[in-house]
Design a protein around this motif. Structure first.
Motif, mmCIF file in Angstrom:
data_model
loop_
_atom_site.group_PDB
_atom_site.id
_atom_site.type_symbol
_atom_site.label_atom_id
_atom_site.label_comp_id
_atom_site.label_asym_id
_atom_site.label_seq_id
_atom_site.Cartn_x
_atom_site.Cartn_y
_atom_site.Cartn_z
ATOM 1 N N ALA A 202 41.350 36.297 38.111
ATOM 2 C CA ALA A 202 40.774 36.649 39.414
ATOM 3 C C ALA A 202 39.249 36.596 39.393
ATOM 4 O O ALA A 202 38.631 36.140 40.364
ATOM 5 C CB ALA A 202 41.246 38.040 39.824
ATOM 6 N N THR A 203 38.631 37.044 38.324
ATOM 7 C CA THR A 203 37.157 37.085 38.331
ATOM 8 C C THR A 203 36.572 35.683 38.428
ATOM 9 O O THR A 203 35.581 35.472 39.131
ATOM 10 C CB THR A 203 36.586 37.782 37.075
ATOM 11 O OG1 THR A 203 37.265 37.279 35.949
ATOM 12 C CG2 THR A 203 36.745 39.274 37.146
ATOM 13 N N ASP A 204 37.188 34.702 37.748
ATOM 14 C CA ASP A 204 36.717 33.308 37.854
ATOM 15 C C ASP A 204 36.708 32.867 39.311
ATOM 16 O O ASP A 204 35.737 32.316 39.822
ATOM 17 C CB ASP A 204 37.658 32.350 37.103
ATOM 18 C CG ASP A 204 37.313 32.216 35.629
ATOM 19 O OD1 ASP A 204 36.401 32.936 35.183
ATOM 20 O OD2 ASP A 204 37.978 31.416 34.944
ATOM 21 N N VAL A 205 37.831 33.115 39.977
ATOM 22 C CA VAL A 205 37.997 32.651 41.358
ATOM 23 C C VAL A 205 37.036 33.379 42.297
ATOM 24 O O VAL A 205 36.400 32.770 43.170
ATOM 25 C CB VAL A 205 39.472 32.831 41.791
ATOM 26 C CG1 VAL A 205 39.632 32.700 43.286
ATOM 27 C CG2 VAL A 205 40.343 31.815 41.066
ATOM 28 N N ILE A 206 36.903 34.680 42.108
ATOM 29 C CA ILE A 206 35.998 35.455 42.961
ATOM 30 C C ILE A 206 34.553 34.985 42.755
ATOM 31 O O ILE A 206 33.792 34.826 43.719
ATOM 32 C CB ILE A 206 36.137 36.960 42.651
ATOM 33 C CG1 ILE A 206 37.507 37.439 43.134
ATOM 34 C CG2 ILE A 206 35.024 37.764 43.301
ATOM 35 C CD1 ILE A 206 37.874 38.816 42.615
ATOM 36 N N ASP A 207 34.190 34.738 41.503
ATOM 37 C CA ASP A 207 32.824 34.257 41.231
ATOM 38 C C ASP A 207 32.569 32.922 41.925
ATOM 39 O O ASP A 207 31.505 32.696 42.506
ATOM 40 C CB ASP A 207 32.592 34.089 39.720
ATOM 41 C CG ASP A 207 32.461 35.423 39.005
ATOM 42 O OD1 ASP A 207 32.344 36.452 39.705
ATOM 43 O OD2 ASP A 207 32.493 35.436 37.765
ATOM 44 N N VAL A 225 46.200 34.872 41.448
ATOM 45 C CA VAL A 225 45.052 35.169 42.298
ATOM 46 C C VAL A 225 45.464 35.198 43.771
ATOM 47 O O VAL A 225 45.078 36.097 44.526
ATOM 48 C CB VAL A 225 43.958 34.100 42.078
ATOM 49 C CG1 VAL A 225 42.799 34.338 43.003
ATOM 50 C CG2 VAL A 225 43.521 34.082 40.624
ATOM 51 N N GLY A 226 46.275 34.232 44.174
ATOM 52 C CA GLY A 226 46.732 34.166 45.565
ATOM 53 C C GLY A 226 47.509 35.421 45.953
ATOM 54 O O GLY A 226 47.348 35.957 47.051
ATOM 55 N N GLU A 227 48.314 35.893 45.025
ATOM 56 C CA GLU A 227 49.088 37.111 45.308
ATOM 57 C C GLU A 227 48.176 38.329 45.478
ATOM 58 O O GLU A 227 48.445 39.214 46.297
ATOM 59 C CB GLU A 227 50.080 37.353 44.178
ATOM 60 C CG GLU A 227 51.513 37.338 44.635
ATOM 61 C CD GLU A 227 52.459 37.789 43.541
ATOM 62 O OE1 GLU A 227 52.759 38.980 43.490
ATOM 63 O OE2 GLU A 227 52.863 36.935 42.731
ATOM 64 N N LEU A 228 47.114 38.388 44.681
ATOM 65 C CA LEU A 228 46.164 39.511 44.822
ATOM 66 C C LEU A 228 45.504 39.475 46.201
ATOM 67 O O LEU A 228 45.297 40.511 46.837
ATOM 68 C CB LEU A 228 45.106 39.454 43.715
ATOM 69 C CG LEU A 228 45.615 39.761 42.295
ATOM 70 C CD1 LEU A 228 44.562 39.407 41.244
ATOM 71 C CD2 LEU A 228 46.017 41.229 42.161
ATOM 72 N N TRP A 251 43.698 44.012 39.939
ATOM 73 C CA TRP A 251 43.533 44.621 41.258
ATOM 74 C C TRP A 251 42.532 45.780 41.178
ATOM 75 O O TRP A 251 41.618 45.899 42.003
ATOM 76 C CB TRP A 251 44.896 45.113 41.777
ATOM 77 C CG TRP A 251 44.802 45.822 43.087
ATOM 78 C CD1 TRP A 251 44.900 47.166 43.310
ATOM 79 C CD2 TRP A 251 44.571 45.227 44.374
ATOM 80 N NE1 TRP A 251 44.749 47.443 44.645
ATOM 81 C CE2 TRP A 251 44.545 46.272 45.324
ATOM 82 C CE3 TRP A 251 44.393 43.917 44.819
ATOM 83 C CZ2 TRP A 251 44.336 46.044 46.686
ATOM 84 C CZ3 TRP A 251 44.188 43.684 46.170
ATOM 85 C CH2 TRP A 251 44.159 44.741 47.086
ATOM 86 N N ALA A 252 42.696 46.613 40.149
ATOM 87 C CA ALA A 252 41.795 47.763 39.993
ATOM 88 C C ALA A 252 40.345 47.283 39.873
ATOM 89 O O ALA A 252 39.426 47.891 40.439
ATOM 90 C CB ALA A 252 42.192 48.579 38.758
ATOM 91 N N ASP A 253 40.153 46.182 39.156
ATOM 92 C CA ASP A 253 38.779 45.695 38.929
ATOM 93 C C ASP A 253 38.198 44.928 40.115
ATOM 94 O O ASP A 253 36.978 44.858 40.271
ATOM 95 C CB ASP A 253 38.743 44.740 37.713
ATOM 96 C CG ASP A 253 39.024 45.471 36.413
ATOM 97 O OD1 ASP A 253 38.936 46.713 36.424
ATOM 98 O OD2 ASP A 253 39.355 44.800 35.413
ATOM 99 N N ARG A 257 36.077 43.423 46.033
ATOM 100 C CA ARG A 257 35.474 42.090 46.249
ATOM 101 C C ARG A 257 36.451 41.157 46.972
ATOM 102 O O ARG A 257 36.047 40.336 47.793
ATOM 103 C CB ARG A 257 35.024 41.480 44.914
ATOM 104 C CG ARG A 257 33.791 42.182 44.359
ATOM 105 C CD ARG A 257 33.332 41.548 43.064
ATOM 106 N NE ARG A 257 32.680 40.253 43.261
ATOM 107 C CZ ARG A 257 32.449 39.394 42.266
ATOM 108 N NH1 ARG A 257 32.824 39.672 41.032
ATOM 109 N NH2 ARG A 257 31.850 38.245 42.514
ATOM 110 N N ILE A 258 37.727 41.288 46.647
ATOM 111 C CA ILE A 258 38.721 40.449 47.326
ATOM 112 C C ILE A 258 38.760 40.801 48.817
ATOM 113 O O ILE A 258 38.749 39.907 49.686
ATOM 114 C CB ILE A 258 40.122 40.623 46.685
ATOM 115 C CG1 ILE A 258 40.117 40.044 45.258
ATOM 116 C CG2 ILE A 258 41.192 39.939 47.527
ATOM 117 C CD1 ILE A 258 41.407 40.251 44.482
#
Ligand SMILES: Nc1ncnc2c1ncn2[C@@H]1O[C@H](COP(=O)(O)OP(=O)(O)O)[C@@H](O)[C@H]1O
Ligand SMILES: O=C(OP(=O)(O)O)[C@H](O)COP(=O)(O)O
Length: 403
Positions: A202-207, A225-228, A251-253, A257-258
């Motif tokens: 997730a962090t890669d995608v969010i960045d 990531v899509g599910e999150l 999710w906690a982290d 941002r999502i």
């Protein structure tokens, strides 16, 4: 930006940095795309009558994958079509003697550079250039070629030290990866630009999403990531079942941002409308509306694949980072392979990145030629997409400016 092999001439003593970092299983180094790609650069150097000294790394100290490069030498030799000698020394007397023994058109691989205590310390390029490693090898060669784009986000001695002491050039892999992976920033495409974002990180995608804004018209999400993101949009998915550890800590982290990204880019973020799961050893699908997650969801469904395909068809450029499902299991490969097939069937500019995702290409009989560029980089690809500079690329550029 930097000099390339076109500027190198012939008959020189060339020190070339490759990235042959590979999966290792039970001590056996697994063949992969990095060997085939770098072999082309080495072959070109051999054909030009250079004496070729190869530097590369494998694993990190303390890990099972931290092994000698003797197997890498044999694998590389197969693809170059010429013997690759190996010396189990990085920059000591045996390494220097082997370098001096090399004839024109011959190739020597040095031991794993991370076995030198000079390789990894956090230092400036100038300090690395002053290490015993760089000071021992630099006088033995005429020039330095960096082909290790996928390690270019590391400021290690073999990557940033040598360009301070030697004329430096980009190898063919460095050149093509750099051009394709940074093309998103210039956004010279005649139509919509789409990013397919999936996988497990997730962090890669969010960045990537945070760094890009006007450059991207459509984000197509899938995978973990899509599910999150679906969870953030209020659907009852995106958490662990069966004692899994894929979702809840991410999710906690990342939940805040999502949510922010969804709120800011609602019109551009496309989420799966159906998902696939295992039922009686088979693939089954369910629409996202009304879904309650009782078992792992392993792929995007047929309607999502069709929707994403239409968007890809209308795109001028598509960048992929991460798989839309567990494509290693054929039953859950439809999302990842479907998207790759949609890209392959259009003439859009396309970059397929990520070590895992790009493996789907050969697993499912697609040809690399269907895509503009298939990256062999993971971390460096993500950094390029987020517009960050890569220290080893900077070192090449600086060397070019200084000459
Ligand atoms: N729904 C899912 N559940 C479990 N794993 C998934 C799911 N979707 C994708 N994956 C896994 O994600 C992996 C790729 O993730 P990642 O490392 O982020 O991509 P890459 O290495 O290509 O950048 C694949 O090996 C795939 O099996
Ligand atoms: O394989 C690599 O990175 P990647 O897995 O992000 O593609 C590079 O060889 C860098 O290795 P490192 O992450 O141990 O410094």
């Amino acid at each position: 930006m930097f000099k390339t092999l076109d500027d190198l001439g012939s008959g020189k003593r060339v020190l070339v940095r490759l990235d042959l970092n590979s999966p290792v299983e039970d001590g056996i180094v697994k063949d992969n795309r990095r060997f085939t790609r770098h072999a082309r650069t080495v072959h070109e150097l051999v054909e030009s009558g250079h004496r070729v000294v190869v530097m590369a790394h494998q694993g990190r100290p303390g890990r099972d994958s931290f092994v000698s490069l003797d197997q890498h030498a044999d694998l590389l030799a197969e693809y170059v079509g010429t013997p690759v000698a190996f010396v189990d020394d990085v920059h000591g007397d045996r390494a220097i003697a082997a370098v001096r023994d090399l004839g024109a058109g011959e190739v020597l691989m040095l031991e794993n550079v991370r076995m030198s205590e000079d390789e990894l310390p956090e230092k400036t390029p100038a300090e690395h250039a002053d290490s015993a490693f760089v000071r021992a090898l630099a006088p033995e060669v005429d020039c330095y070629v960096n082909d290790a784009y996928s390690a270019a986000h590391r400021a290690h001695a073999s990557l940033v030290g040598f360009p301070r002491r030697l004329p430096a050039y980009a190898g063919r892999v460095m050149e093509s990866e750099y051009e394709a992976n940074t093309s998103i920033a210039s956004r010279e495409f005649d139509g919509p630009v789409t990013m397919v974002l999936g996988g497990a990180k997730a962090t890669d995608v969010i960045d990537v999403m945070s760094a890009l804004d006007d450059e991207i018209d459509h984000y197509l999400l899938g995978g973990i990531v899509g599910e999150l993101f679906l969870r953030a949009a209020g659907h009852d998915v995106g958490y662990d079942v069966d004692d899994g550890e894929l979702y809840d800590h991410q999710w906690a982290d990342n939940a805040d941002r999502i949510r922010e990204l969804l709120a800011e880019r609602d019109d551009r973020i496309h989420l799966p409308v159906d998902l696939a799961y295992e039922h009686d050893d088979d693939r089954a699908e369910m629409p996202i509306e009304g879904v309650a997650k009782t078992h792992p969801l392993l792929d995007v469904g047929a309607s999502t694949i069709a929707d994403y395909g239409e968007i890809i068809e209308d795109s001028a450029a598509v960048f992929v980072k991460g798989a839309l499902g567990v494509f290693e299991d054929e039953r859950f490969s439809d999302g990842t392979v479907g998207v790759l097939e949609s890209i392959a069937s259009t003439d859009c500019f396309s970059v397929i990145g990520g070590g895992d995702t790009s493996r789907a290409i050969e697993l499912y009989g697609l040809e690399e030629d269907y895509f503009s560029h298939v990256s062999i980089a993971g971390g460096a690809y993500v950094r390029a997409l987020t517009g960050q500079t890569l220290p080893a690329v900077e070192a090449l550029a600086e060397n070019c400016r200084d000459r």
